[in-house]
Motif scaffolding. Sequence first.
Motif, PDB file in Angstrom:
ATOM      1  N   UNK A   7     -86.234  70.121  21.680  1.00 43.04           N
ATOM      2  CA  UNK A   7     -85.130  70.575  22.514  1.00 43.04           C
ATOM      3  C   UNK A   7     -85.603  71.778  23.312  1.00 43.04           C
ATOM      4  N   UNK A   8     -85.643  71.649  24.634  1.00 41.50           N
ATOM      5  CA  UNK A   8     -86.227  72.661  25.516  1.00 41.50           C
ATOM      6  C   UNK A   8     -85.179  73.177  26.488  1.00 41.50           C
ATOM      7  N   UNK A   9     -85.394  74.409  26.965  1.00 42.86           N
ATOM      8  CA  UNK A   9     -84.415  75.012  27.881  1.00 42.86           C
ATOM      9  C   UNK A   9     -85.049  75.673  29.099  1.00 42.86           C
ATOM     10  N   UNK A  10     -86.338  75.492  29.324  1.00 45.31           N
ATOM     11  CA  UNK A  10     -87.004  76.147  30.453  1.00 45.31           C
ATOM     12  C   UNK A  10     -86.761  75.384  31.748  1.00 45.31           C
ATOM     13  N   UNK A  11     -86.299  76.081  32.763  1.00 46.50           N
ATOM     14  CA  UNK A  11     -86.039  75.442  34.060  1.00 46.50           C
ATOM     15  C   UNK A  11     -87.280  75.384  34.941  1.00 46.50           C
ATOM     16  N   UNK A  12     -88.220  76.303  34.732  1.00 50.28           N
ATOM     17  CA  UNK A  12     -89.430  76.377  35.565  1.00 50.28           C
ATOM     18  C   UNK A  12     -90.389  75.260  35.163  1.00 50.28           C
ATOM     19  N   UNK A  13     -90.837  74.471  36.130  1.00 46.33           N
ATOM     20  CA  UNK A  13     -91.569  73.244  35.821  1.00 46.33           C
ATOM     21  C   UNK A  13     -92.885  73.487  35.091  1.00 46.33           C
ATOM     22  N   UNK A  14     -93.719  74.417  35.585  1.00 42.38           N
ATOM     23  CA  UNK A  14     -95.036  74.579  34.964  1.00 42.38           C
ATOM     24  C   UNK A  14     -94.943  75.058  33.517  1.00 42.38           C
ATOM     25  N   UNK A  15     -94.219  76.148  33.213  1.00 39.57           N
ATOM     26  CA  UNK A  15     -94.123  76.536  31.807  1.00 39.57           C
ATOM     27  C   UNK A  15     -93.395  75.514  30.950  1.00 39.57           C
ATOM     28  N   UNK A  16     -92.438  74.784  31.539  1.00 39.07           N
ATOM     29  CA  UNK A  16     -91.746  73.748  30.773  1.00 39.07           C
ATOM     30  C   UNK A  16     -92.706  72.624  30.398  1.00 39.07           C
ATOM     31  N   UNK A  35     -90.117  63.343  21.444  1.00 39.78           N
ATOM     32  CA  UNK A  35     -89.235  63.126  22.582  1.00 39.78           C
ATOM     33  C   UNK A  35     -88.742  64.471  23.100  1.00 39.78           C
ATOM     34  N   UNK A  36     -88.991  64.734  24.370  1.00 40.71           N
ATOM     35  CA  UNK A  36     -88.544  65.993  24.970  1.00 40.71           C
ATOM     36  C   UNK A  36     -87.167  65.825  25.593  1.00 40.71           C
ATOM     37  N   UNK A  37     -86.270  66.746  25.273  1.00 37.43           N
ATOM     38  CA  UNK A  37     -84.940  66.795  25.875  1.00 37.43           C
ATOM     39  C   UNK A  37     -84.808  68.140  26.579  1.00 37.43           C
ATOM     40  N   UNK A  38     -84.648  68.128  27.891  1.00 36.25           N
ATOM     41  CA  UNK A  38     -84.525  69.361  28.670  1.00 36.25           C
ATOM     42  C   UNK A  38     -83.049  69.700  28.830  1.00 36.25           C
ATOM     43  N   UNK A  39     -82.587  70.599  28.000  1.00 32.27           N
ATOM     44  CA  UNK A  39     -81.164  70.922  27.948  1.00 32.27           C
ATOM     45  C   UNK A  39     -80.684  71.654  29.196  1.00 32.27           C
ATOM     46  N   UNK A  40     -81.597  72.359  29.873  1.00 29.00           N
ATOM     47  CA  UNK A  40     -81.162  73.056  31.084  1.00 29.00           C
ATOM     48  C   UNK A  40     -80.848  72.065  32.206  1.00 29.00           C
ATOM     49  N   UNK A  78     -75.149  74.932  26.509  1.00 30.83           N
ATOM     50  CA  UNK A  78     -76.247  74.765  25.550  1.00 30.83           C
ATOM     51  C   UNK A  78     -75.893  75.403  24.208  1.00 30.83           C
ATOM     52  N   UNK A  79     -75.292  76.578  24.235  1.00 30.86           N
ATOM     53  CA  UNK A  79     -74.913  77.236  22.986  1.00 30.86           C
ATOM     54  C   UNK A  79     -73.883  76.409  22.216  1.00 30.86           C
ATOM     55  N   UNK A  80     -72.926  75.826  22.918  1.00 30.31           N
ATOM     56  CA  UNK A  80     -71.930  74.980  22.251  1.00 30.31           C
ATOM     57  C   UNK A  80     -72.580  73.731  21.659  1.00 30.31           C
ATOM     58  N   UNK A  81     -73.554  73.168  22.382  1.00 33.18           N
ATOM     59  CA  UNK A  81     -74.252  71.982  21.874  1.00 33.18           C
ATOM     60  C   UNK A  81     -75.064  72.317  20.634  1.00 33.18           C
ATOM     61  N   UNK A  82     -75.740  73.457  20.644  1.00 29.68           N
ATOM     62  CA  UNK A  82     -76.503  73.856  19.458  1.00 29.68           C
ATOM     63  C   UNK A  82     -75.568  74.139  18.283  1.00 29.68           C
ATOM     64  N   UNK A  83     -74.422  74.722  18.543  1.00 25.95           N
ATOM     65  CA  UNK A  83     -73.475  74.995  17.463  1.00 25.95           C
ATOM     66  C   UNK A  83     -73.067  73.698  16.768  1.00 25.95           C
TER      67      UNK A  83
END
Length: 243
Positions: A7-16, A35-40, A78-83
């Motif tokens: 579960x990932x949250x980085x919006x910037x493509x290269x570091x993500x 499996x990568x899930x980009x939550x942002x 994202x915080x609500x989903x993690x909760x």
Amino acid sequence: MKPFVLLATRAEEQPADEEYALFLRYTGLSADQLIRVRLEAGPMPALDLDELSGIFVGGGPFNASDPPEDKSAVQHRVEAEFARLLNEVVARDFPFLGACYGVGTVGTHLGATIDRAHSEPISVVPVTLTAAGRADPLLAAMPRTFSAFVGHKEAISALPSPAVLLASSPLCPVQMFRVGANVYATQFHPELDVDGITTRIHAYADHGYFGADELELTLAAVRRAAVSAPSLILQAFVERYTR
């Protein structure tokens, strides 16, 4: 095998993309096994824990301790989903390893005190295992003290009793903890190597982690000690929980 999820949250493509590549490298998993899930980028999909081996969480730009009015709509989502996810993960004691943002997510779920009293600049720090850490099966291959990459604006100041403290550093008392037998969170980054953290330093140079004139000092700080041991935690997690 049943796959793992990142579960990932980085919006910037290269570091993500590099974050995902680093998790693949140090877990030894293939792309169909992690499996990568980009939550942002969109809502968290329904995760059937019965069909997974475990869950990883990467780092990211969100701070749990920020005032609600300063949080974006994406962060609130994202915080609500993690909760919701952690309600099930903790209740079932499902294999979970959160790196950096794992402290914010799991810590919030536990009601831990998360503030900026123990922030650490981007650097390499010595992390020391507690007695419980030395006895933990996930950390069996780790030296008692090891170097790790850090860089965070917030940290846990007070850990609730259901959690077990596994590791600390000189400036940050909670570097790793466990809930139950299988839910882990680290403040340091077990997935990073020096190239990966160099990418992040450049990508987040204007995000308040260091001053405008401190780029070269920050780059030097992450090269002052060799870092190799933390990635053993990722390997051990996969070996222990693959099913």
